[in-house]
Scaffold this active site. Sequence first.
Site: not given
Length: 314
Positions: A171, A189
Amino acid sequence: MPVPRETFLSNVWRDGIFDNKVLFCTGGAGTICSMQVRAFVALGGNACITGRNPEKTERGAADIASVRPGAKVIGIVADVRDIKAMEAAAERCAKELGSIDFAIAGAAGNFLAPMAQLSSNAFRTVMEIDTLGSFHTAKAVMPYLVESVKKHKNSGKIERAGTGGRIIFISASFHFRGQPLQAHVMAAKAAVDQISSSVAMEYGPFGITSNVITPGPIAGTEGMERLSKQDEQSTKASKAIIPVGRWGEVKEIADATIYLFSDAGSYVNGVVLVVDGGQWRTTGADMGSTWKYPDFFLSGGVVEGVKGGKKSKL
Ligand code: COA
């Protein structure tokens, strides 16, 4: 190209901890993911990496395999946006290498753009690669991870069969603090983090662990090349807002990966492991003199001078 071991792995890990285990990694030829896979393979495992570009994916697989004599690394051309392609890739990996014990959802897309210059298709493209792609990866590998964890129990004791049944999502920290020029990636994300939480909750009872690794600015990566100016002044300003005062090394992301996949990380489930030298604790809004906040947005300026800037359609 042979890569010195100290580039991608600290010397605190034991060879052979991933013997006979298989890692499936999307975007595995990328600058960060290839080092995560390389570290896993160096410690005994085999792997499948997927990517959209056939030449890059195959070259990446051969390169990673060279880290250990006898290692098997398969490059599979598949787009994470296509669930059928991901399922076929996972099936081929398990068939050719015997199992999928670990997975990394690493494929991602990014560029710098103000929201005013972000088309619906641009936003959707990143959402589809990062968010939908991570969901597809989890869906495709989960049946194999569930099988793996039956053989590699997560008891908290040191199991002779070793570990298995673990997934990591890659992420970013932009959405923790707010990052101009990243509306698409912050949305994508944030969702990736929550997909990992769902896997942790819903597959934890099967013995699976699911975690997120959030890399900060890592030296020598495609991400840094795409997203930051590389001149001396910009580099200095960028390092200045990182509490430890430097960019990270790819090794530091690979080490975090090995920690989560190894016995050492058995009780870690549903976390976001931020490996960024503390950068996310500092403000993201101050982008120095390059894209001065908020003047750049008020002026309607265009990102120039970096590879990830908007390309002319002419
Ligand atoms: N600014 C604004 N819009 C942009 C852009 C930029 N810098 N780069 C791409 N876009 C837009 C395109 O204009 C297009 O929108 P449109 O149809 O309205 O014109 C849309 O994004 C899709 O672009 P396209 O090139 O067709 O998509 P793709 O699937 O080939 O590429 C990207 C995906 C855009 C994410 C591309 O950057 C990529 O392939 N990245 C992979 C590598 C990467 O980013 N790794 C992550 C490192 S951090």
